[in-house]
Write a protein that holds these residues in place. Structure first.
Motif, PDB file in Angstrom:
ATOM      1  N   LYS A   1     -32.837 -29.495  -8.618  1.00 44.80           N
ATOM      2  CA  LYS A   1     -33.908 -30.462  -8.828  1.00 44.80           C
ATOM      3  C   LYS A   1     -33.431 -31.855  -9.230  1.00 44.80           C
ATOM      4  N   TYR A   2     -32.382 -31.940 -10.054  1.00 40.84           N
ATOM      5  CA  TYR A   2     -31.995 -33.241 -10.618  1.00 40.84           C
ATOM      6  C   TYR A   2     -30.663 -33.782 -10.090  1.00 40.84           C
ATOM      7  N   GLY A   3     -29.979 -32.990  -9.258  1.00 42.54           N
ATOM      8  CA  GLY A   3     -28.776 -33.482  -8.594  1.00 42.54           C
ATOM      9  C   GLY A   3     -27.563 -33.716  -9.474  1.00 42.54           C
ATOM     10  N   PHE A   4     -27.473 -32.998 -10.570  1.00 44.55           N
ATOM     11  CA  PHE A   4     -26.264 -33.109 -11.393  1.00 44.55           C
ATOM     12  C   PHE A   4     -25.127 -32.289 -10.778  1.00 44.55           C
ATOM     13  N   THR A   5     -23.904 -32.555 -11.212  1.00 49.63           N
ATOM     14  CA  THR A   5     -22.759 -31.729 -10.813  1.00 49.63           C
ATOM     15  C   THR A   5     -22.553 -30.657 -11.881  1.00 49.63           C
ATOM     16  N   HIS A   6     -22.563 -29.397 -11.457  1.00 53.04           N
ATOM     17  CA  HIS A   6     -22.447 -28.281 -12.385  1.00 53.04           C
ATOM     18  C   HIS A   6     -20.987 -27.874 -12.563  1.00 53.04           C
ATOM     19  N   LEU A   7     -20.514 -27.876 -13.791  1.00 52.64           N
ATOM     20  CA  LEU A   7     -19.173 -27.365 -14.079  1.00 52.64           C
ATOM     21  C   LEU A   7     -19.300 -26.301 -15.160  1.00 52.64           C
ATOM     22  N   SER A   8     -18.993 -25.054 -14.813  1.00 53.81           N
ATOM     23  CA  SER A   8     -19.026 -23.972 -15.786  1.00 53.81           C
ATOM     24  C   SER A   8     -17.593 -23.691 -16.225  1.00 53.81           C
ATOM     25  N   THR A   9     -17.335 -23.773 -17.530  1.00 51.78           N
ATOM     26  CA  THR A   9     -15.967 -23.506 -17.981  1.00 51.78           C
ATOM     27  C   THR A   9     -15.587 -22.048 -17.698  1.00 51.78           C
ATOM     28  N   GLY A  10     -16.556 -21.135 -17.774  1.00 50.59           N
ATOM     29  CA  GLY A  10     -16.282 -19.740 -17.419  1.00 50.59           C
ATOM     30  C   GLY A  10     -15.837 -19.628 -15.961  1.00 50.59           C
ATOM     31  N   ASP A  11     -16.543 -20.319 -15.066  1.00 52.77           N
ATOM     32  CA  ASP A  11     -16.171 -20.292 -13.641  1.00 52.77           C
ATOM     33  C   ASP A  11     -14.786 -20.913 -13.422  1.00 52.77           C
ATOM     34  N   LEU A  12     -14.520 -22.016 -14.108  1.00 49.76           N
ATOM     35  CA  LEU A  12     -13.203 -22.669 -13.963  1.00 49.76           C
ATOM     36  C   LEU A  12     -12.090 -21.719 -14.404  1.00 49.76           C
ATOM     37  N   LEU A  13     -12.354 -21.004 -15.507  1.00 49.54           N
ATOM     38  CA  LEU A  13     -11.341 -20.069 -16.012  1.00 49.54           C
ATOM     39  C   LEU A  13     -11.167 -18.886 -15.072  1.00 49.54           C
ATOM     40  N   ARG A  14     -12.278 -18.380 -14.524  1.00 47.55           N
ATOM     41  CA  ARG A  14     -12.158 -17.254 -13.577  1.00 47.55           C
ATOM     42  C   ARG A  14     -11.450 -17.690 -12.294  1.00 47.55           C
ATOM     43  N   ALA A  15     -11.640 -18.935 -11.877  1.00 54.56           N
ATOM     44  CA  ALA A  15     -10.938 -19.444 -10.690  1.00 54.56           C
ATOM     45  C   ALA A  15      -9.436 -19.527 -10.962  1.00 54.56           C
ATOM     46  N   GLU A  16      -9.096 -19.919 -12.182  1.00 53.69           N
ATOM     47  CA  GLU A  16      -7.676 -19.985 -12.566  1.00 53.69           C
ATOM     48  C   GLU A  16      -7.063 -18.578 -12.539  1.00 53.69           C
ATOM     49  N   VAL A  17      -7.825 -17.591 -13.015  1.00 55.34           N
ATOM     50  CA  VAL A  17      -7.349 -16.201 -12.977  1.00 55.34           C
ATOM     51  C   VAL A  17      -7.146 -15.764 -11.530  1.00 55.34           C
ATOM     52  N   ALA A  18      -8.124 -16.067 -10.675  1.00 49.51           N
ATOM     53  CA  ALA A  18      -8.076 -15.638  -9.277  1.00 49.51           C
ATOM     54  C   ALA A  18      -6.903 -16.275  -8.530  1.00 49.51           C
ATOM     55  N   SER A  19      -6.454 -17.429  -8.998  1.00 51.05           N
ATOM     56  CA  SER A  19      -5.336 -18.111  -8.343  1.00 51.05           C
ATOM     57  C   SER A  19      -4.031 -17.335  -8.515  1.00 51.05           C
ATOM     58  N   GLY A  20      -4.005 -16.385  -9.469  1.00 53.85           N
ATOM     59  CA  GLY A  20      -2.823 -15.551  -9.661  1.00 53.85           C
ATOM     60  C   GLY A  20      -1.707 -16.227 -10.440  1.00 53.85           C
ATOM     61  N   SER A  21      -1.978 -17.367 -11.024  1.00 53.43           N
ATOM     62  CA  SER A  21      -0.948 -18.084 -11.785  1.00 53.43           C
ATOM     63  C   SER A  21      -0.584 -17.321 -13.067  1.00 53.43           C
ATOM     64  N   ALA A  22       0.558 -17.683 -13.653  1.00 51.01           N
ATOM     65  CA  ALA A  22       0.985 -17.057 -14.917  1.00 51.01           C
ATOM     66  C   ALA A  22      -0.039 -17.363 -16.000  1.00 51.01           C
ATOM     67  N   ARG A  23      -0.534 -18.602 -15.998  1.00 52.25           N
ATOM     68  CA  ARG A  23      -1.544 -18.988 -16.967  1.00 52.25           C
ATOM     69  C   ARG A  23      -2.796 -18.118 -16.819  1.00 52.25           C
ATOM     70  N   GLY A  24      -3.142 -17.793 -15.572  1.00 51.56           N
ATOM     71  CA  GLY A  24      -4.304 -16.958 -15.292  1.00 51.56           C
ATOM     72  C   GLY A  24      -4.206 -15.576 -15.929  1.00 51.56           C
ATOM     73  N   LYS A  25      -3.008 -14.988 -15.915  1.00 47.29           N
ATOM     74  CA  LYS A  25      -2.829 -13.642 -16.485  1.00 47.29           C
ATOM     75  C   LYS A  25      -3.103 -13.632 -17.978  1.00 47.29           C
ATOM     76  N   GLU A  26      -2.685 -14.668 -18.666  1.00 49.92           N
ATOM     77  CA  GLU A  26      -2.963 -14.754 -20.112  1.00 49.92           C
ATOM     78  C   GLU A  26      -4.460 -14.871 -20.367  1.00 49.92           C
ATOM     79  N   LEU A  27      -5.124 -15.590 -19.484  1.00 56.17           N
ATOM     80  CA  LEU A  27      -6.562 -15.806 -19.660  1.00 56.17           C
ATOM     81  C   LEU A  27      -7.343 -14.500 -19.566  1.00 56.17           C
ATOM     82  N   THR A  28      -6.992 -13.645 -18.605  1.00 53.87           N
ATOM     83  CA  THR A  28      -7.701 -12.370 -18.452  1.00 53.87           C
ATOM     84  C   THR A  28      -7.680 -11.583 -19.748  1.00 53.87           C
ATOM     85  N   ALA A  29      -6.516 -11.523 -20.388  1.00 51.22           N
ATOM     86  CA  ALA A  29      -6.386 -10.749 -21.627  1.00 51.22           C
ATOM     87  C   ALA A  29      -7.319 -11.295 -22.708  1.00 51.22           C
TER      88      ALA A  29
END
Ligand code: B4P
Length: 196
Positions: free
Chosen positions: A32-60
């Motif tokens: 409705k209002y045209g804002f850009t949505h940034l979810s920190t949870g989504d950003l963190l899950r994307a980092e996990v999905a990337s398979g990076s070393a940092r991502g593995k720590e995040l899952t735990a």
């Protein structure tokens, strides 16, 4: 400089316990209002999905229902904002700030928020919603044990953030017990008023 680009951008924080409906309402706000949505949870899950070393720590950390370190979250958030700033009318920052220092660091290093939208719901309702989502989400943190811990983290660490914005007169509270459409009616009232 990158910092300059973000100085004049409009920012709304979206705060609420786990399963309070933040992500659900943000989709409607964007439509409705045209804002850009940034979810920190989504950003963190994307980092996990990337398979990076940092991502593995995040899952735990997320499996334990705890908060990811502040610098990791703020860095991901800034990178993502910079990538999208040029064609954004403003940002809805969903799931942030979750601890006091996240808010103060962001407001010092990026820009002050216009207001903080807060979804207020009982623990019982949040638990029911998350257990419902658990059936299909595949998320490591959608299970009874982790949900309990996420609620505790919310009450212990995020409640002071809610109080802080309330004292500043920047908190816009929504009762989020009802279904998504009814909750959105309250959200519309706030956005229509604030964006006038
Ligand atoms: P998030 O991804 O933010 O997860 P969440 O709190 O569960 O919110 P979400 O947006 O997904 O759910 P919603 O309420 O919309 O965080 C996950 C983890 O990441 C955290 O525990 C933490 O470890 C880490 N993290 C994230 N941000 C961080 C930060 N800033 N700092 C540190 N760590 C961070 O929806 C839930 C369910 O309810 C859905 O199934 C939905 O369909 C349903 N629902 C929504 N509204 C409804 C309504 N009105 N009626 C009925 N059902 C509804």
């Amino acid at each position: 400089s990158p910092e300059e680009v973000l100085k004049n951008i409009k920012v709304v924080f979206v705060i609420g316990g786990p399963g309070s409906g933040k992500g659900t309402q943000c989709e409607r706000i964007v439509a409705k209002y045209g804002f850009t949505h940034l979810s920190t949870g989504d950003l963190l899950r994307a980092e996990v999905a990337s398979g990076s070393a940092r991502g593995k720590e995040l899952t735990a950390i997320m499996e334990k229902g705890e908060l990811v370190p502040l610098d990791t979250v703020l860095q991901l958030l800034k990178e993502s904002m910079l990538a999208k700033a040029a064609d954004s009318k403003g940002f809805l920052i969903d799931g942030y700030p979750r601890e006091m220092e996240q808010g103060t660091r962001f407001e010092n290093e990026v820009t002050p928020c216009q207001f903080a939208l807060y979804f207020e719901v009982s623990d019982m309702t949040m638990t029911k919603r998350l257990m419902g989502r658990a059936e299909t989400s595949g998320r490591v943190d959608d299970n009874e044990d982790t949900i309990k811990k996420r609620l505790k983290t919310f009450h212990d660490i995020t409640t002071p953030v809610v109080d802080y914005y309330e004292k500043q007169g920047k908190l816009k509270k929504v009762s989020a017990e009802a279904g998504p459409a009814e909750v959105f009616t309250q959200v519309e009232g706030i956005f229509d008023e604030m964006l006038k």
